[in-house]
Scaffold this motif. Structure first.
Motif, PDB file in Angstrom:
ATOM      1  N   SER A 179       0.811  -1.216   0.000  1.00 38.16           N
ATOM      2  CA  SER A 179       0.000   0.000   0.000  1.00 38.16           C
ATOM      3  C   SER A 179       0.845   1.267   0.000  1.00 38.16           C
ATOM      4  O   SER A 179       0.400   2.327  -0.455  1.00 38.16           O
ATOM      5  CB  SER A 179      -0.936   0.009   1.218  1.00 38.16           C
ATOM      6  N   ARG A 180       2.081   1.172   0.490  1.00 44.29           N
ATOM      7  CA  ARG A 180       2.961   2.345   0.513  1.00 44.29           C
ATOM      8  C   ARG A 180       3.629   2.590  -0.829  1.00 44.29           C
ATOM      9  O   ARG A 180       4.321   3.593  -1.012  1.00 44.29           O
ATOM     10  CB  ARG A 180       4.037   2.158   1.587  1.00 44.29           C
ATOM     11  N   TYR A 181       3.416   1.680  -1.770  1.00 41.91           N
ATOM     12  CA  TYR A 181       4.063   1.800  -3.074  1.00 41.91           C
ATOM     13  C   TYR A 181       3.022   1.710  -4.194  1.00 41.91           C
ATOM     14  O   TYR A 181       2.970   0.725  -4.935  1.00 41.91           O
ATOM     15  CB  TYR A 181       5.111   0.701  -3.245  1.00 41.91           C
ATOM     16  N   PRO A 182       2.186   2.726  -4.327  1.00 44.58           N
ATOM     17  CA  PRO A 182       1.105   2.676  -5.328  1.00 44.58           C
ATOM     18  C   PRO A 182       1.602   2.547  -6.762  1.00 44.58           C
ATOM     19  O   PRO A 182       0.962   1.886  -7.576  1.00 44.58           O
ATOM     20  CB  PRO A 182       0.363   4.001  -5.113  1.00 44.58           C
ATOM     21  N   THR A 183       2.750   3.159  -7.070  1.00 47.71           N
ATOM     22  CA  THR A 183       3.286   3.037  -8.426  1.00 47.71           C
ATOM     23  C   THR A 183       3.607   1.589  -8.747  1.00 47.71           C
ATOM     24  O   THR A 183       3.322   1.091  -9.849  1.00 47.71           O
ATOM     25  CB  THR A 183       4.559   3.895  -8.584  1.00 47.71           C
ATOM     26  N   PHE A 184       4.183   0.884  -7.773  1.00 38.77           N
ATOM     27  CA  PHE A 184       4.506  -0.534  -7.960  1.00 38.77           C
ATOM     28  C   PHE A 184       3.241  -1.351  -8.192  1.00 38.77           C
ATOM     29  O   PHE A 184       3.228  -2.276  -9.003  1.00 38.77           O
ATOM     30  CB  PHE A 184       5.258  -1.050  -6.737  1.00 38.77           C
ATOM     31  N   LEU A 185       2.153  -1.011  -7.484  1.00 40.28           N
ATOM     32  CA  LEU A 185       0.894  -1.734  -7.651  1.00 40.28           C
ATOM     33  C   LEU A 185       0.369  -1.613  -9.077  1.00 40.28           C
ATOM     34  O   LEU A 185      -0.155  -2.579  -9.642  1.00 40.28           O
ATOM     35  CB  LEU A 185      -0.150  -1.209  -6.658  1.00 40.28           C
ATOM     36  N   VAL A 186       0.508  -0.423  -9.656  1.00 46.88           N
ATOM     37  CA  VAL A 186       0.035  -0.216 -11.024  1.00 46.88           C
ATOM     38  C   VAL A 186       0.838  -1.080 -11.999  1.00 46.88           C
ATOM     39  O   VAL A 186       0.273  -1.769 -12.853  1.00 46.88           O
ATOM     40  CB  VAL A 186       0.119   1.275 -11.406  1.00 46.88           C
ATOM     41  N   PHE A 187       2.167  -1.061 -11.852  1.00 48.51           N
ATOM     42  CA  PHE A 187       2.999  -1.882 -12.728  1.00 48.51           C
ATOM     43  C   PHE A 187       2.790  -3.371 -12.467  1.00 48.51           C
ATOM     44  O   PHE A 187       2.850  -4.189 -13.392  1.00 48.51           O
ATOM     45  CB  PHE A 187       4.477  -1.513 -12.549  1.00 48.51           C
ATOM     46  N   LEU A 188       2.534  -3.712 -11.219  1.00 49.31           N
ATOM     47  CA  LEU A 188       2.269  -5.104 -10.870  1.00 49.31           C
ATOM     48  C   LEU A 188       0.992  -5.597 -11.536  1.00 49.31           C
ATOM     49  O   LEU A 188       0.900  -6.754 -11.962  1.00 49.31           O
ATOM     50  CB  LEU A 188       2.167  -5.247  -9.352  1.00 49.31           C
ATOM     51  N   ALA A 189      -0.008  -4.713 -11.639  1.00 44.62           N
ATOM     52  CA  ALA A 189      -1.260  -5.074 -12.300  1.00 44.62           C
ATOM     53  C   ALA A 189      -1.029  -5.391 -13.775  1.00 44.62           C
ATOM     54  O   ALA A 189      -1.622  -6.337 -14.322  1.00 44.62           O
ATOM     55  CB  ALA A 189      -2.271  -3.939 -12.158  1.00 44.62           C
TER      56      ALA A 189
ATOM     57  N   VAL B   2      -2.300   4.867 -21.066  1.00 43.11           N
ATOM     58  CA  VAL B   2      -2.496   6.309 -20.892  1.00 43.11           C
ATOM     59  C   VAL B   2      -3.592   6.578 -19.865  1.00 43.11           C
ATOM     60  O   VAL B   2      -3.461   7.464 -19.015  1.00 43.11           O
ATOM     61  CB  VAL B   2      -2.831   6.971 -22.238  1.00 43.11           C
ATOM     62  N   MET B   3      -4.670   5.797 -19.906  1.00 40.16           N
ATOM     63  CA  MET B   3      -5.742   5.976 -18.927  1.00 40.16           C
ATOM     64  C   MET B   3      -5.245   5.660 -17.519  1.00 40.16           C
ATOM     65  O   MET B   3      -5.660   6.303 -16.543  1.00 40.16           O
ATOM     66  CB  MET B   3      -6.937   5.090 -19.279  1.00 40.16           C
ATOM     67  N   ALA B   4      -4.363   4.680 -17.394  1.00 38.06           N
ATOM     68  CA  ALA B   4      -3.779   4.360 -16.093  1.00 38.06           C
ATOM     69  C   ALA B   4      -2.953   5.533 -15.577  1.00 38.06           C
ATOM     70  O   ALA B   4      -2.998   5.874 -14.390  1.00 38.06           O
ATOM     71  CB  ALA B   4      -2.915   3.103 -16.193  1.00 38.06           C
TER      72      ALA B   4
END
Length: 350
Positions: free
Chosen positions: A7-17, A209-211
């Motif tokens: 949760s402290r790394y939202p950018t990582f979550l997006v790339f992980l998705a 781009v939407m992300a």
């Protein structure tokens, strides 16, 4: 759930998705293809289409089923369980079921046409209206449309409030605009899905781009969903590149189009999304212009519609059309994101 762990790394979550969506699709698609081949479930091809497409007849279809399953897996692992996630996923799933019913009808009746256009539109508009009402009344989306550097148009001036379920607001003008936008995007992506890798490649670009837009707007849930949709398109492209091993069918294309429209509403890019998805708009307009002009003059503007078939008829190879359309889609997405970003920076400076 990974969203809690990182949760402290939202950018990582997006790339992980993106990564999980891609891997899930890559892993699940081969057995699904073998399942369809074992039951002779394949694509039906238009007799009046390009002759080079006749060899595609019988290619497994309904690959959108795996794409949607991969999105669900990704969201269960990475997504944040809140109203935005449920509303977006719900709209995509309902549209996927509509597309699946259409695909199944084509396969069962062995023809290239499934549900009637009226039945499709009724289903799509029902989903679009339901999502629009949820967006305004539950998700807190303002009934306005932002046109960068021009104006913010208030489409909530004509609103009815019903005294049910604690009060439901119906902004009629906004509801009409958004419903047309969602159904339009739904069918525009569907029309684009006519060449191997065309829809999956262009949607992949647009969803990235939407992300980025959702992430900049501090909307982590839509950002993760857009990233997941982009990831499944990357995974699907491995099997859908020319010559395709499987097609996504209406199950995938309609759901992806609805997802794009719903993300536009959630991120307040109801106007900019038309630019970002400019290739899809061009494909849809080519069909509308072709039909309207032919009815009036009995002559055609394009050699064949949608637009990608026109260039095939002109002698372009399928691969050349797809790659050049990817480039055009990337350019449209870049222009749309630039307008959005510049307008948001200017608004912040004020």
């Amino acid at each position: 759930m990974l969203s809690s762990l990182f949760s402290r790394y939202p950018t990582f979550l997006v790339f992980l998705a993106v990564f999980i969506g891609m891997v899930a699709t890559l892993v699940l698609m081969p057995p699904f293809i073998r399942f369809l081949q074992g039951r002779n479930i394949g694509q039906q091809v238009r007799d009046d289409g390009p002759q080079t497409h006749l060899v595609k007849k019988g290619t497994p279809t309904m690959g959108g089923v795996v794409m949607i399953v991969a999105v669900i897996i990704t969201m269960l692992l990475v997504g944040v369980p809140n109203v935005e996630t449920y509303a977006l996923l719900g709209a995509i799933l309902l549209t996927a079921f509509l597309g699946l019913f259409d695909d199944a009808s084509k396969v069962m009746h062995e023809r290239s046409l499934g549900l009637t256009p009226r039945a499709k539109l009724v289903g799509q508009f029902s989903i679009a209206i339901l999502f629009s009402l949820l967006a305004v009344n539950v998700m807190g989306v303002a009934p306005t449309v932002e046109i960068p550097f021009v104006a913010t148009i208030d489409l909530g001036v004509l609103t009815t409030r019903l005294p049910v379920l604690g009060g439901i607001s119906i902004p009629w003008l906004y509801l009409a605009y958004v419903s047309i936008l969602l159904v339009g995007m739904c069918n525009a992506v569907n029309l684009t899905d006519g060449l191997d890798g065309l829809a999956s490649g262009t949607v992949m670009i647009v969803m990235l781009v939407m992300a980025a837009i959702a992430y900049r707007t501090d909307l982590l849930e839509p950002a993760i969903l857009a990233a997941a949709l982009s990831g499944v398109c990357i995974g699907f492209l491995w099997h859908n590149s020319f010559p395709a091993d499987i097609f996504m069918g209406d199950t995938g294309s309609l759901a992806l189009g609805m997802g794009l429209g719903c993300l536009a509403v959630t991120t307040k890019t109801e106007f900019v999304a038309i630019i970002i998805g400019g290739l899809f708009v061009a494909e849809a307009l080519s069909v509308m212009l072709q039909v309207a002009w032919f009815k009036r003059t009995r002559r055609r503007i394009f050699l064949m519609a949608p637009l990608h078939h026109h260039f095939e008829k002109k002698g372009w190879s399928e691969t050349k059309v797809v790659i050049r359309f990817w480039i055009i889609s990337g350019a449209c997405a870049a222009v749309g994101f630039t307008l959005y970003f510049a307008a948001s920076v200017l608004a912040g400076a004020r």
